[in-house]
Design an enzyme around this catalytic site. Sequence first.
Site, PDB file in Angstrom:
ATOM      1  N   HIS A 211       0.829  -1.197   0.000  1.00 32.44           N
ATOM      2  CA  HIS A 211       0.000   0.000   0.000  1.00 32.44           C
ATOM      3  C   HIS A 211       0.871   1.258   0.000  1.00 32.44           C
ATOM      4  CE1 HIS A 211      -3.012   2.838   1.986  1.00 32.44           C
ATOM      5  NE2 HIS A 211      -3.481   2.578   0.803  1.00 32.44           N
ATOM      6  N   HIS A 215       1.131   4.096  -3.238  1.00 33.95           N
ATOM      7  CA  HIS A 215       0.983   5.548  -3.127  1.00 33.95           C
ATOM      8  C   HIS A 215       2.282   6.288  -3.476  1.00 33.95           C
ATOM      9  CE1 HIS A 215      -3.151   6.088  -1.761  1.00 33.95           C
ATOM     10  NE2 HIS A 215      -3.004   4.904  -1.183  1.00 33.95           N
ATOM     11  N   HIS A 240      -7.880  -0.193  -4.869  1.00 34.34           N
ATOM     12  CA  HIS A 240      -8.538  -0.210  -3.558  1.00 34.34           C
ATOM     13  C   HIS A 240      -9.809  -1.063  -3.581  1.00 34.34           C
ATOM     14  CE1 HIS A 240      -5.776   3.217  -2.977  1.00 34.34           C
ATOM     15  NE2 HIS A 240      -5.810   2.876  -1.703  1.00 34.34           N
ATOM     16  N   GLU A 350     -10.427  10.867  -4.757  1.00 38.68           N
ATOM     17  CA  GLU A 350      -9.255  10.532  -3.924  1.00 38.68           C
ATOM     18  C   GLU A 350      -8.878  11.636  -2.946  1.00 38.68           C
ATOM     19  OE1 GLU A 350      -5.648   9.462  -5.962  1.00 38.68           O
ATOM     20  OE2 GLU A 350      -4.608   9.203  -4.072  1.00 38.68           O
ATOM     21  N   HIS A 366     -11.894  11.623  -0.002  1.00 40.09           N
ATOM     22  CA  HIS A 366     -11.219  10.442   0.554  1.00 40.09           C
ATOM     23  C   HIS A 366     -10.069  10.818   1.496  1.00 40.09           C
ATOM     24  CE1 HIS A 366      -7.411   8.231  -0.014  1.00 40.09           C
ATOM     25  NE2 HIS A 366      -8.086   7.256   0.521  1.00 40.09           N
ATOM     26  N   HIS A 370      -9.690  10.160   5.701  1.00 38.79           N
ATOM     27  CA  HIS A 370      -8.549   9.592   6.431  1.00 38.79           C
ATOM     28  C   HIS A 370      -8.172  10.528   7.577  1.00 38.79           C
ATOM     29  CE1 HIS A 370      -6.732   6.038   4.407  1.00 38.79           C
ATOM     30  NE2 HIS A 370      -7.346   6.468   3.335  1.00 38.79           N
ATOM     31  N   HIS A 406     -12.876   2.911   3.113  1.00 39.51           N
ATOM     32  CA  HIS A 406     -12.718   2.599   1.695  1.00 39.51           C
ATOM     33  C   HIS A 406     -13.920   1.841   1.156  1.00 39.51           C
ATOM     34  CE1 HIS A 406      -9.088   4.196  -0.118  1.00 39.51           C
ATOM     35  NE2 HIS A 406      -8.635   4.268   1.117  1.00 39.51           N
TER      36      HIS A 406
HETATM   37 CU1  CUO Z   1      -4.739   3.945  -0.196  1.00 39.94          CU
HETATM   38 CU2  CUO Z   1      -7.056   5.597   1.361  1.00 39.94          CU
HETATM   39  O1  CUO Z   1      -5.362   4.652   1.673  1.00 39.94           O
HETATM   40  O2  CUO Z   1      -5.964   5.434  -0.367  1.00 39.94           O
END
Ligand code: CUO
Length: 688
Positions: A211, A215, A240, A350, A366, A370, A406
């Site tokens: 992960h 990113h 995701h 995102e 998104h 978080h 998610h």
């Molecule tokens: Cu990978 Cu929310 O953690 O995009």
Amino acid sequence: MNTDLKALELLFQRPLEPVFTTRDNGKTVFDLPESVYTDRYRNNTEEVSNRFSQNVETRIPIREVARKPNLEFASKLGRKQQFSLFINKHKEIASQLIQLFLDAPNLQQFVALAAYTKDRVNPVLFQYSYAVAIAHRPDTRTVPIPNISQVFPSNFIEPSVLQDARQEASVIAKSGNRTVLEIPANYTASDREDEQHLAYFREDIGVNSHHWHWHLVYPASGPMEIVNKDRRGELFYYMHHQLLARYNVERFCNRLKRTIPLSNLREEIPEGYFPKILSSINNRTYPARISKQQLRDVARPDGSIEISELERWRDRILAAIDQGYVEDMQGNRIPLDEVRGIDILGNIIEACNTLSVNNQFYGNLHNQGHTIISFAHDPDYRHLEDFGVMGDVTTAMRDPIFYRWHGFIDTIFNKHKALLPVYNDTQLGFEGINVTYVEARLGAANARPNTLLTYWQRSSANLAAGLDFGPVEDENITATFRHLQNAPYTYTFNVINSGPRRSGTCRIFICPKTDERNQPLRLEEQRLLAIEMDKFTVELMPGENTIRRESTDSSVAIPFERSFRAVGASYQPTAADDLTRFRFCGCGWPQHLLLPKGKPEGMQFDLFVMISDYTQDAVQQLSNTPNDACSTAYSFCGLKDKLYPDKRTMGFPFDRRLPNDTLNELVGAFSNMAKTDITIKFNDRVIG
Ligand code: CUO
């Protein structure tokens, strides 16, 4: 060896130690111009450089940086503060630092700049921006980016193990005599907590480093040339979405129902999470989220965010989906069509502020989700606490709330997909192609077809490169841990081609047949839970063809050694392609979790295979950059410097509604598809 490239590799080691200390088991030290030393050491340069020169075998000269950069912008993030890719201010700082690194005119100057910057900015910010620059500069193609779990091991493992590791390594000089340390399983909760049944998945080192790496390869902000990758918004959705499908299926294996999407941000969250891991940067534990925590508006020095803003963005996005178009800043309508719609939505949701068609209106749903979740324990900074694990891409997947958040994001994307027309015969079929037989079989000679096996395995990782201020000589600090594993197997398909020689794309999925209560799933449910196993091109000769494919060649996964590869001097790739192989290598689902766990008594799945018409799948690559030997997990990670290599929308054919009610009917209606029942048996023993 090119000493500049070597220097770049070494700057990944010991991220918190000053740049003048030794690296590579104490064998290498940098010869630094005085300007690199920070004020703290400026008056003692001779003393410290003598101190770290003993027993050194190699000295790597570092040039003076031609123009000293103004690092004022980075000072807004303290050296001991946590760095988050979800916080706007941090993202902007990272973006500037990446730009600075990309602008270095040549390799020597990049090295000089990196050495100069390293001790002057936040170490996690440095490691992230530095890794992004290395991944994207043309002259650093061959520099391996180490696995994040080895740069910052404390973000991945139970902290008392690190303490033992330091002790063991400073007391016992020779690594051969050291006790092998064991990272405990199940240390974050007892089995009173249902969610604990999934800890082996959420807290897996390979899952979390994948992960992080994803990113890193697909940053949401930064210079246009690195953010603007082919179909990145769509891949954000798809990668995701697949994490979610895998997680939900894994839940069925453990008799838990699907995760509940976090669609109501005002409701208390029943499941808490106590991560226990330490932040590398300040040695504090990541704050916990207590059970029944309520989310609250965040108002902290680093930024504010109200729940109502998220709700507004959510409603605008949902309205756009219902209307079938989004509006850009000038009020132009951009249709959310079958091809580009999902990519546009991905960047909006995102949110990738560089690529979102209308940042101001659709906001930052998104990322700010978080953020709000990660500050639930201290939204106004009164307790001076940093963010919880949800604030950090290296740790977010540990927390059950990750899958609820998610899950919610995924339902938005799925709403758009559900409004698109049902796939028709031309899109799904492949005239004259008949898949007549499908099986998956373990390697053993007398293995029964279609029974696959999972079990526990114990593996080890070397933590030395990330153990700052640990011992320097004989850096071999090994810790073992338990993880799920699957026995390798082979797919065999028979395909009759009644036309001329042609190519097809073979797409393999597994779908759960039943939910946690053993109730059968409808195709419409199965398609949202379909797990992509593999995708590859096949040459079909006229007549009968037999296709074989190893599970270990999967286009979604990377082998174990890449998730946990060792760093440091003792590790030197030899073969020519080995060096390049590690470039994008950390991105990819861990092979050891390729199969869901299944059940001890066996759990049934549909193994689905489709051969689609390659003329409709093929992508004409624009650049003639050589194939990157490392981009093997292209389904999840794309190909470096190339277009996404499959023209169909990601997840095809399960990304949209299908013309039949059951998988059997679908497969019956299209000769280029086939399915068989497979059983996944879990052996509850630690093997190897
Ligand atoms: Cu990978 Cu929310 O953690 O995009």
